[in-house]
Design a protein around this motif. Structure first.
Motif, PDB file in Angstrom:
ATOM      1  N   SER A   1      44.110  40.034  39.330  1.00 14.26           N
ATOM      2  CA  SER A   1      43.391  39.910  40.561  1.00 14.26           C
ATOM      3  C   SER A   1      44.227  40.056  41.584  1.00 14.26           C
ATOM      4  N   THR A   2      45.621  40.343  41.504  1.00 15.43           N
ATOM      5  CA  THR A   2      46.678  40.774  42.686  1.00 15.43           C
ATOM      6  C   THR A   2      47.229  41.990  41.934  1.00 15.43           C
ATOM      7  N   ALA A   3      48.198  42.399  42.888  1.00 15.99           N
ATOM      8  CA  ALA A   3      48.926  43.681  42.482  1.00 15.99           C
ATOM      9  C   ALA A   3      50.032  43.080  41.481  1.00 15.99           C
ATOM     10  N   LEU A   4      50.658  42.069  41.555  1.00 19.63           N
ATOM     11  CA  LEU A   4      51.269  41.438  40.441  1.00 19.63           C
ATOM     12  C   LEU A   4      50.740  40.521  39.743  1.00 19.63           C
ATOM     13  N   ILE A   5      50.992  40.297  38.223  1.00 15.47           N
ATOM     14  CA  ILE A   5      50.472  39.115  37.442  1.00 15.47           C
ATOM     15  C   ILE A   5      50.934  38.115  38.014  1.00 15.47           C
ATOM     16  N   THR A   6      50.199  37.074  38.463  1.00 13.63           N
ATOM     17  CA  THR A   6      50.767  35.821  39.120  1.00 13.63           C
ATOM     18  C   THR A   6      50.349  34.641  38.314  1.00 13.63           C
ATOM     19  N   THR A   7      51.119  33.638  38.202  1.00  7.12           N
ATOM     20  CA  THR A   7      51.065  32.373  37.453  1.00  7.12           C
ATOM     21  C   THR A   7      49.817  31.821  38.250  1.00  7.12           C
ATOM     22  N   GLY A   8      48.460  31.447  37.555  1.00  6.81           N
ATOM     23  CA  GLY A   8      47.471  30.676  38.209  1.00  6.81           C
ATOM     24  C   GLY A   8      46.370  31.825  38.257  1.00  6.81           C
ATOM     25  N   ASN A   9      46.386  33.126  38.281  1.00  2.07           N
ATOM     26  CA  ASN A   9      45.654  34.009  38.815  1.00  2.07           C
ATOM     27  C   ASN A   9      44.887  34.358  37.438  1.00  2.07           C
ATOM     28  N   ALA A  10      43.702  35.093  37.557  1.00  2.00           N
ATOM     29  CA  ALA A  10      42.863  35.585  36.449  1.00  2.00           C
ATOM     30  C   ALA A  10      43.530  37.203  35.824  1.00  2.00           C
ATOM     31  N   ILE A  11      43.416  37.138  34.561  1.00  6.68           N
ATOM     32  CA  ILE A  11      44.171  38.465  34.299  1.00  6.68           C
ATOM     33  C   ILE A  11      42.804  39.045  33.337  1.00  6.68           C
ATOM     34  N   THR A  12      42.856  40.268  33.077  1.00 10.35           N
ATOM     35  CA  THR A  12      41.732  40.948  32.309  1.00 10.35           C
ATOM     36  C   THR A  12      42.252  41.934  31.476  1.00 10.35           C
TER      37      THR A  12
END
Length: 408
Positions: free
Chosen positions: A289-300
């Motif tokens: 959901s952001t440019a980097l894969i961040t702790t706490g955000n969704a990943i797909t």
């Protein structure tokens, strides 16, 4: 006490004209040679464009490599990494002396054995036995030296039954087995290996990595290894060299170079893996959901299948760089989830702490494995506001962050 420098590259650049070979005529090529012999600048040197494969250029002149400077010490095992088209293979060709730099100098101390592509230095009409002697001679070995290593080479390659068969009848895997065995066992001080080992099976890849470890640590030989497999790079190498658009983006100790590579790969494009010649899978893609894969955000994870396959089972294994499996994402935990050729797996909250990770992909049907890709995606997680308290959690040795609350 400092070790001996065996490879020294100074202001090395390589320019190509995409529309023709050489300067265009024999006369121009001779003129170029004459200027170089007298130490003068190449009369046909043009202002070329940066080697960025993602953009259309305005000129036929391109710098495949530009102003490359580095030193490699004896016994170093250097992982050369970067995206496709970054200049890795061009650099290895310069080091192997199969081509020359446009500008700059490369000084190397010792004999070089290189394996740049399947069947390098092999004649298709000669047998495996004859090619061992031919390849050894090309590498500067005497017949006596080759003979003393012959049995060891054949045993390592695992193609003993076909050693007197013309190599044009070999599979690509047999080719690379024999070619690597020759390059690794003959007495060269520097071993250069491109990512041709990916052609071999898992057993041979493990065997080849072990051999390269032996020749570097046990025999003090220097190894340059190009691979997109960060697990293999980390297992084998102690130094790293990152190329981007034909220039050095990072150079030095391995993990900082890998971190820069993974971070850069996520900063401006989605991670994607496209297997060659697979009848089931077109690609797998990791988005955040952001440019980097961040702790706490969704990943797909997005999978694109080449054809709808009923009862297909997908497994995604998430591992850390210590090769420890952290968790599994699998369709057989759910019922009837694959209904088309587009498959999506959403992880609502990424609870991985900051670090580097990789993905193994497995496709099965009726208990039978259709394909298995190890380390097909490598990604970096950066620290984020996991607990939504407007602050970053402290970095600890924990493997996961876990949502929780306190009451009193």
């Amino acid at each position: 006490m400092s070790r001996k420098i065996v490879i020294e590259a100074t202001n090395v650049s390589k320019q190509y004209n995409l529309s023709k070979i050489g300067s265009g005529t024999i006369k121009d090529d001779m003129k170029r040679w004459w200027y170089k012999a007298r130490g003068k600048e190449d009369p046909f040197l043009r202002i070329g464009e940066t080697n960025d494969r993602s953009r259309k250029g305005n000129s036929n002149w391109v710098w495949a490599l530009r102003e490359i400077n580095f030193n490699i010490e004896q016994g170093d095992v250097v992982g050369v990494i970067g995206r496709n088209g970054a200049g890795k293979s061009t650099l290895l060709k310069l080091l192997s002396r199969t081509t020359t730099p446009t500008t700059g100098t490369i000084k190397m101390k010792g004999r070089v054995a290189s394996l740049l592509e399947v069947g390098t230095g092999f004649h298709p009409d000669l047998t495996g036995r004859e090619n061992i002697f031919l390849n050894g001679a090309i590498l500067g070995m005497t017949k006596k030296e080759i003979t003393s290593k012959f049995d060891e080479i054949v045993a390592f390659s695992g193609v003993e039954r076909y050693i007197d068969t013309p190599v044009k009848r070999y599979s690509s895997g047999m080719y690379v087995r024999l070619a690597f065995a020759v390059a690794a066992h003959l007495e060269s001080e520097i071993l250069i290996v491109d990512e041709v080992l990916a052609v071999g099976d898992a057993e041979f890849q493990k065997k080849a990595i072990g051999k390269m470890q032996d020749v570097s640590s046990g025999q003090g030989r220097t190894v340059l290894f190009v691979s997109h497999n960060m697990g293999s790079i980390q297992t084998l190498c102690n130094k790293g060299l990152l190329l981007k658009n034909g220039m050095i983006a990072a150079n030095g100790l391995l993990m900082p170079v890998i971190n820069e590579y993974v971070k850069d790969g996520n900063s401006d494009e989605q991670l994607i893996f496209e297997p060659a010649d697979n009848p089931f899978l077109s690609h797998i893609q990791l988005t955040s959901s952001t440019a980097l894969i961040t702790t706490g955000n969704a990943i797909t994870f997005n999978l694109e299948l080449k054809q709808f396959t009923k009862d297909l089972v997908v497994h995604l294994g998430i591992y850390d760089f210590k090769d420890e499996k952290l968790f599994n994402l699998a369709t057989d935990y759910f019922e009837d989830v694959i209904k088309s050729t587009s498959v999506k797996c959403i992880v609502p909250v990424n609870n991985l702490p900051e670090g580097n990770y990789y993905v193994n992909l497995l496709l099965k049907r009726a208990g039978q494995t259709l394909c298995h890709y190890s380390k097909c995606l490598v990604f970096k997680v950066v620290n984020g506001d996991f607990y939504h308290q407007n602050k970053l959690p402290e970095l600890t040795p924990s493997k996961f962050f876990v949502q929780h609350e306190w009451q009193s």
